[in-house]
Scaffold this active site. Structure first.
Site, PDB file in Angstrom:
ATOM      1  N   TRP A 183     -65.292 -13.208 -56.567  1.00  0.00           N
ATOM      2  CA  TRP A 183     -65.262 -14.427 -55.766  1.00  0.00           C
ATOM      3  C   TRP A 183     -66.445 -15.086 -56.510  1.00  0.00           C
ATOM      4  O   TRP A 183     -67.198 -14.056 -55.350  1.00  0.00           O
ATOM      5  CB  TRP A 183     -64.803 -13.926 -54.108  1.00  0.00           C
ATOM      6  N   LYS A 237     -54.038 -22.580 -39.795  1.00  0.00           N
ATOM      7  CA  LYS A 237     -53.260 -22.018 -40.916  1.00  0.00           C
ATOM      8  C   LYS A 237     -52.492 -22.971 -41.887  1.00  0.00           C
ATOM      9  O   LYS A 237     -52.063 -22.300 -42.883  1.00  0.00           O
ATOM     10  CB  LYS A 237     -51.766 -21.020 -40.220  1.00  0.00           C
TER      11      LYS A 237
END
Length: 609
Positions: free
Chosen positions: A75, A486
């Site tokens: 990453w 979310k």
């Protein structure tokens, strides 16, 4: 964040390493690589930009063979996502993979350039490879070279190194970034998460801060930060072997949403009895410590922070103790006051969240009475370094957007409120009500999940939307925050959350027909206040989606769509109302065509600052 897998075995390990990377894809990454060496010191290194499947195809085509190897999913931190920046990195015969950030990499890079080293990448990791190669020139072993190297590093690292001239061993070091050693028969493995190794072993030892280890086929030698040999307990993993499989579900996130009744049942099992929370679930001396608590300081990040925000209401209203909640990265960098008889509570699914772990270590120096962690991973750093711990037993969570871990955290925090409240404001009748509510929770979640078809249909309204607003009151304002998180995580719709009473103080300026407003509306003492806030939105042409208690008397019309949530006890309402918001974000993400399980730019386990 990044994932590491390594092996020293008498069989070819390339497929084991690639499968391990697949099981770590949940962490988030942008490139993947592998380096394998055989007994004749023939080394193969392959790196690919993109998904692990790209690397797997290259490994298959190349027919990579060898019993010693390391693999990595990267990453990007230093240097753009590219093959040249992907791990493993090489320096002469030395191959290295690394998780974390080397903060003094620039100084080390300049030193190494002066010594004649040429850098191929933009990464901080490459300095480790060159340093090990340099130190090996004057060391008796690769282990000694790594021990000399780590003394020069500042920052966080979990690193695995091998020398292709000696394929019989790998060496590893851990500081601030987790590493676990897997024990086999005539073979040993290394990973950043035990989940990567479950197909080949269930016996693990977790390295501790400052540990350096040498791993061969037949032996594991571990040394602490002083260089002294130490033993780390080898434990049998309880993690489900098939937890990395989606089964019948399209995405891990959907699977984990539907696993919540079982996860809640598992976390409650054996922890409630005779109308009481069993205090010993937090540790052997928990009852003595919890009886003295007068203040709770909660530290967490992201979704776990929202769980702490809900717990503040429970602790102050039901347990009768004051509570502060703070984002871990902020707590670390400000001066704060420690109240008398104060309990520090950290919340982390992985137990390795870098900022939360650093905050715990800082807090230990500040004089807190005791520390407790709410965590899902036995043997993790937070569990080992806290005085008390509550093991969530949620099972492995693969989707980057947390679902079942959040609701299980809330269940654990509600039990903590009960256990502390028993010595303060909570009557035995109220504790029995709390316990009954918790015991009813798995069934209530099952009922709530039956709303899925309705929510899937409602999600169509969000196909062309780019912004949204979430509203709640009381503890539900934190659930609104979690719902907004979310939605933005997996659908990339800009979402904000507010306590509904704040509408007049700014957010009303945003209201129009293009700004959907999502409201959570349980039937509690704040319902009438919330209805007034809803009318404020309606009067300004806003379109609302209200998740309301089926006894709350909301009715759908042209400006408001009401979805009835099964009635539940006020103790568990924040947990129940989380479910519809999880489903909404999932179905909106499907419509938007985003990568639900691995949203862009995000990682599951954040092990760097």
């Amino acid at each position: 964040m990044c994932g590491i897998v390594g092996a020293v075995a008498q069989r070819d390990v390339a497929e084991i390493l690639v499968e391990g990377l697949r099981r770590l894809e949940y962490r988030g990454y942008d490139s993947a690589g592998i380096a394998v060496v055989d007994n004749l010191s023939n080394l193969t290194r392959l790196r690919r930009l993109g998904k692990v499947n790209e690397l797997a195809q290259a490994v298959s085509e190349k027919q990579v063979a060898g019993g010693t190897g390391i693999a990595h999913t990267r990453w990007a931190t230093h240097g753009e996502p590219s093959e040249v920046n992907a791990h493993p990195h090489m320096s002469g015969n030395i191959a290295v993979v690394h998780n974390g950030i080397i903060e003094n990499h620039q100084v080390l890079r300049e030193l190494l350039v002066e010594r004649g080293y040429v850098f191929e990448s933009q990464t901080d990791t490459e300095v480790i490879a060159h340093l090990v190669e340099w130190e090996l020139r004057t060391s008796d072993s690769l282990l000694e070279a790594l021990q000399k190297t780590v003394k020069q590093l500042e920052g966080a690292y979990g690193t695995v190194v091998f020398d292709k001239a000696d394929p019989s061993r790998v060496v590893v070091a851990r500081s601030g970034s987790p590493l676990v050693i897997g024990y086999g028969m005539g073979e040993h493995f290394i990973a950043s998460d035990q989940l990567a190794l479950l197909p080949v072993t269930r016996r693990f030892a977790f390295l501790e801060e400052g540990d350096v280890a040498e791993v061969t086929r037949f032996d594991v030698s571990i040394f602490d930060h002083t260089g002294e040999p130490v033993k780390r307990e080898v434990k049998e993993s309880e993690v489900s072997h098939d937890s990395g499989d989606k089964g019948e579900y399209r995405h891990y996130m959907l699977k984990e949403i539907y696993e919540q009744p079982v996860a809640i049942q598992r976390t409650l099992e054996g922890r409630l009895a005779n109308g009481q929370v069993i205090s010993s679930i937090f540790g052997d001396n928990a009852q003595e410590l919890l009886s003295k608590v007068k203040h709770v300081q909660i530290i967490a990040c992201g979704t776990s922070y929202h769980a702490g925000m809900v717990a503040r209401y429970w602790l102050e209203e039901w347990a009768g103790v004051s509570c502060n909640v703070e984002i871990a990265s902020e707590f670390r960098y400000r001066k704060s006051h420690v109240f008398e008889n104060s309990l520090l509570v950290t919340i982390s699914q992985s137990g390795e969240t870098a900022d939360t772990l650093a905050a715990l270590r800082l807090a230990k120096e500040m004089g807190y009475m005791a520390s407790l962690t709410i965590c899902n991973v036995p043997g993790s750093s937070l569990v080992r370094e806290s005085d008390l711990s509550y093991m969530m037993k949620a099972g492995a969570e693969i989707g980057v957007a947390s679902t079942k871990a959040f609701t299980v955290q809330l269940a654990g925090l509600l039990m903590l409120a009960g256990a502390i409240g028993r010595f303060n404001a909570l009557s035995s009748e109220q504790e029995a009500q709390l316990v009954n509510a918790l015991q009813s929770l798995p069934a209530k979640i099952e009922q709530t999940l039956s709303m899925a078809e309705e929510i899937e249909a409602l999600a169509e309204d969000f196909a062309d939307k780019n912004h949204s607003l979430f509203l709640g009151r009381g503890e539900q304002s934190a659930i609104a925050m979690e719902g907004a998180l979310k939605l933005k995580e997996i659908s990339y719709i800009h979402a904000e959350a507010y306590a509904a009473g704040e509408l007049k103080h700014g957010p009303l300026a945003l209201i129009d027909a293009e700004m959907p407003v999502i409201v959570v509306a349980p039937n509690n003492e704040l319902l009438e206040k919330l209805k007034s806030n809803v009318e404020e939105v309606r009067a300004r042409g806003g379109l609302m989606y209200v998740f309301a208690d089926d006894q709350a008397s909301f009715e759908s019309d042209d400006t408001m769509k009401v979805l009835n949530v099964p009635h539940c006890d006020e103790f568990i309402a924040p947990i129940v109302y989380t479910l519809p918001l999880q489903l909404l974000s999932y179905y909106v993400a499907l419509i938007k065509g985003t990568d639900v399980d691995q949203p862009r730019n995000l990682a599951k386990s954040v092990t760097v600052e």
